[in-house]
Design a protein around this motif. Structure first.
Motif, PDB file in Angstrom:
ATOM      1  N   LYS A  20       0.740  -1.124   0.038  1.00 13.71           N
ATOM      2  CA  LYS A  20       0.050  -0.176   0.146  1.00 13.71           C
ATOM      3  C   LYS A  20       0.907   1.438  -0.083  1.00 13.71           C
ATOM      4  CE  LYS A  20      -3.436   2.289   2.846  1.00 13.71           C
ATOM      5  NZ  LYS A  20      -4.415   2.167   3.877  1.00 13.71           N
ATOM      6  N   PHE A  21       1.997   1.195   1.076  1.00 11.09           N
ATOM      7  CA  PHE A  21       2.889   2.487   0.667  1.00 11.09           C
ATOM      8  C   PHE A  21       3.516   2.597  -0.537  1.00 11.09           C
ATOM      9  CE2 PHE A  21       7.120   4.211   1.639  1.00 11.09           C
ATOM     10  CZ  PHE A  21       6.679   5.255   2.230  1.00 11.09           C
ATOM     11  N   VAL A  22       4.160   1.605  -1.236  1.00 13.28           N
ATOM     12  CA  VAL A  22       4.658   1.889  -2.375  1.00 13.28           C
ATOM     13  C   VAL A  22       3.672   2.309  -3.399  1.00 13.28           C
ATOM     14  CG1 VAL A  22       5.805   0.305  -4.223  1.00 13.28           C
ATOM     15  CG2 VAL A  22       6.600   0.214  -1.899  1.00 13.28           C
ATOM     16  N   PHE A  23       2.404   1.672  -3.414  1.00 10.24           N
ATOM     17  CA  PHE A  23       1.649   2.169  -4.579  1.00 10.24           C
ATOM     18  C   PHE A  23       1.308   3.423  -4.323  1.00 10.24           C
ATOM     19  CE2 PHE A  23      -2.681   2.738  -6.053  1.00 10.24           C
ATOM     20  CZ  PHE A  23      -2.443   2.237  -7.475  1.00 10.24           C
ATOM     21  N   HIS A  24       1.093   4.055  -3.049  1.00 16.59           N
ATOM     22  CA  HIS A  24       0.544   5.401  -2.694  1.00 16.59           C
ATOM     23  C   HIS A  24       1.469   6.558  -2.863  1.00 16.59           C
ATOM     24  CE1 HIS A  24      -3.188   4.395   0.098  1.00 16.59           C
ATOM     25  NE2 HIS A  24      -3.199   4.070  -1.124  1.00 16.59           N
ATOM     26  N   TRP A  25       2.867   6.300  -2.778  1.00 17.45           N
ATOM     27  CA  TRP A  25       4.011   7.149  -3.126  1.00 17.45           C
ATOM     28  C   TRP A  25       4.505   6.739  -3.995  1.00 17.45           C
ATOM     29  CZ3 TRP A  25       4.157  11.363  -0.403  1.00 17.45           C
ATOM     30  CH2 TRP A  25       3.550  11.294   0.955  1.00 17.45           C
ATOM     31  N   GLY A  26       4.356   5.873  -5.029  1.00 16.74           N
ATOM     32  CA  GLY A  26       5.059   5.735  -6.261  1.00 16.74           C
ATOM     33  C   GLY A  26       4.308   5.686  -7.595  1.00 16.74           C
ATOM     34  N   PHE A  27       2.961   5.695  -7.393  1.00 17.88           N
ATOM     35  CA  PHE A  27       2.058   6.033  -8.565  1.00 17.88           C
ATOM     36  C   PHE A  27       2.280   7.123  -9.483  1.00 17.88           C
ATOM     37  CE2 PHE A  27      -1.962   6.805 -10.904  1.00 17.88           C
ATOM     38  CZ  PHE A  27      -1.911   5.666 -11.561  1.00 17.88           C
ATOM     39  N   VAL A  28       2.152   8.293  -8.961  1.00 19.17           N
ATOM     40  CA  VAL A  28       2.360   9.674  -9.632  1.00 19.17           C
ATOM     41  C   VAL A  28       3.553   9.817 -10.251  1.00 19.17           C
ATOM     42  CG1 VAL A  28       2.179  12.061  -9.401  1.00 19.17           C
ATOM     43  CG2 VAL A  28       0.409  10.763  -8.463  1.00 19.17           C
ATOM     44  N   PRO A  29       4.827   9.334  -9.324  1.00 14.34           N
ATOM     45  CA  PRO A  29       6.241   9.646  -9.853  1.00 14.34           C
ATOM     46  C   PRO A  29       6.239   8.712 -11.038  1.00 14.34           C
ATOM     47  CG  PRO A  29       6.229   9.567  -7.724  1.00 14.34           C
ATOM     48  CD  PRO A  29       4.893   9.351  -7.978  1.00 14.34           C
ATOM     49  N   THR A  30       5.585   7.332 -11.178  1.00 11.23           N
ATOM     50  CA  THR A  30       5.633   6.409 -12.194  1.00 11.23           C
ATOM     51  C   THR A  30       5.196   7.167 -13.394  1.00 11.23           C
ATOM     52  OG1 THR A  30       6.070   4.708 -10.676  1.00 11.23           O
ATOM     53  CG2 THR A  30       5.390   3.948 -12.820  1.00 11.23           C
ATOM     54  N   VAL A  31       4.056   7.495 -13.370  1.00 11.03           N
ATOM     55  CA  VAL A  31       3.234   8.333 -14.376  1.00 11.03           C
ATOM     56  C   VAL A  31       3.915   9.165 -14.899  1.00 11.03           C
ATOM     57  CG1 VAL A  31       1.089   9.294 -15.192  1.00 11.03           C
ATOM     58  CG2 VAL A  31       0.786   7.335 -13.588  1.00 11.03           C
ATOM     59  N   LEU A  32       4.536  10.276 -14.301  1.00  7.74           N
ATOM     60  CA  LEU A  32       5.432  11.320 -14.529  1.00  7.74           C
ATOM     61  C   LEU A  32       6.678  10.679 -15.401  1.00  7.74           C
ATOM     62  CD1 LEU A  32       5.055  13.799 -11.828  1.00  7.74           C
ATOM     63  CD2 LEU A  32       4.019  13.969 -14.123  1.00  7.74           C
ATOM     64  N   TYR A  33       7.169   9.809 -14.777  1.00 10.18           N
ATOM     65  CA  TYR A  33       8.506   9.266 -15.809  1.00 10.18           C
ATOM     66  C   TYR A  33       8.067   8.699 -16.901  1.00 10.18           C
ATOM     67  CZ  TYR A  33      12.005   5.980 -16.602  1.00 10.18           C
ATOM     68  OH  TYR A  33      13.177   5.404 -17.529  1.00 10.18           O
ATOM     69  N   MET A  34       6.991   8.198 -17.034  1.00  8.36           N
ATOM     70  CA  MET A  34       6.467   7.302 -18.268  1.00  8.36           C
ATOM     71  C   MET A  34       6.382   8.388 -19.128  1.00  8.36           C
ATOM     72  SD  MET A  34       4.710   3.745 -17.264  1.00  8.36           S
ATOM     73  CE  MET A  34       3.338   4.433 -16.689  1.00  8.36           C
ATOM     74  N   GLY A  35       5.548   9.611 -18.837  1.00  6.07           N
ATOM     75  CA  GLY A  35       5.182  10.632 -19.630  1.00  6.07           C
ATOM     76  C   GLY A  35       6.504  11.374 -20.159  1.00  6.07           C
ATOM     77  N   PHE A  36       7.526  11.534 -19.315  1.00  4.03           N
ATOM     78  CA  PHE A  36       8.714  12.483 -19.763  1.00  4.03           C
ATOM     79  C   PHE A  36       9.256  11.466 -20.776  1.00  4.03           C
ATOM     80  CE2 PHE A  36       7.814  15.355 -16.421  1.00  4.03           C
ATOM     81  CZ  PHE A  36       8.378  16.585 -17.243  1.00  4.03           C
ATOM     82  N   ARG A  37       9.503  10.154 -20.559  1.00  5.60           N
ATOM     83  CA  ARG A  37      10.366   9.157 -21.456  1.00  5.60           C
ATOM     84  C   ARG A  37       9.759   9.176 -22.703  1.00  5.60           C
ATOM     85  NH1 ARG A  37      10.458   3.014 -20.773  1.00  5.60           N
ATOM     86  NH2 ARG A  37      12.195   2.450 -22.008  1.00  5.60           N
ATOM     87  N   LYS A  38       8.271   9.047 -22.941  1.00  2.75           N
ATOM     88  CA  LYS A  38       7.828   8.910 -24.246  1.00  2.75           C
ATOM     89  C   LYS A  38       7.832  10.278 -24.940  1.00  2.75           C
ATOM     90  CE  LYS A  38       3.047   8.414 -26.625  1.00  2.75           C
ATOM     91  NZ  LYS A  38       2.246   9.332 -26.578  1.00  2.75           N
ATOM     92  N   GLY A  39       7.865  11.599 -24.222  1.00  2.22           N
ATOM     93  CA  GLY A  39       8.056  12.762 -24.821  1.00  2.22           C
ATOM     94  C   GLY A  39       6.594  13.417 -25.211  1.00  2.22           C
ATOM     95  N   ALA A  40       6.647  14.491 -25.732  1.00  5.92           N
ATOM     96  CA  ALA A  40       5.485  15.240 -26.159  1.00  5.92           C
ATOM     97  C   ALA A  40       5.103  14.657 -27.630  1.00  5.92           C
ATOM     98  CB  ALA A  40       5.859  16.647 -26.238  1.00  5.92           C
ATOM     99  N   ASP A  41       3.677  14.740 -27.918  1.00  2.88           N
ATOM    100  CA  ASP A  41       3.164  14.388 -29.095  1.00  2.88           C
ATOM    101  C   ASP A  41       3.785  15.341 -30.190  1.00  2.88           C
ATOM    102  OD1 ASP A  41       1.410  12.633 -27.980  1.00  2.88           O
ATOM    103  OD2 ASP A  41      -0.190  13.738 -27.814  1.00  2.88           O
TER     104      ASP A  41
END
Length: 55
Positions: A20-41
Motif C-alpha cells: 500500500k505504501f509503495v503504491f501510494h507514494w510511487g504511482f504519480v512519479p511513475t506516471v510522470l516518468y513514463m510521460g517524460f520518457r515517451k516525450g511530447a506528441d
C-alpha cells in the motif's frame, strides 16, 4: 477457511502495508516518468520539469 498462525497474519499484514505504501507514494512519479520518457506528441512543445512545477 484456512487457519493461519499469528506469525503468518503479522507477516501478511506487513506485506500488505508495504504494498500500500509503495503504491501510494510511487504511482504519480511513475506516471510522470513514463510521460517524460515517451516525450511530447508531434506539434506540441517539449516537456520540461520546471514547466510542471511552475504551472
Amino acid at each position: 477457511m484456512v487457519k493461519m498462525s499469528p506469525e503468518t497474519k503479522a507477516r501478511l499484514s506487513m506485506v500488505f502495508g508495504a504494498t500500500k505504501f509503495v503504491f501510494h507514494w510511487g504511482f504519480v512519479p511513475t506516471v510522470l516518468y513514463m510521460g517524460f520518457r515517451k516525450g511530447a506528441d508531434p506539434g506540441m512543445p517539449e516537456l520540461q520539469l520546471l514547466q510542471l512545477l511552475w504551472m
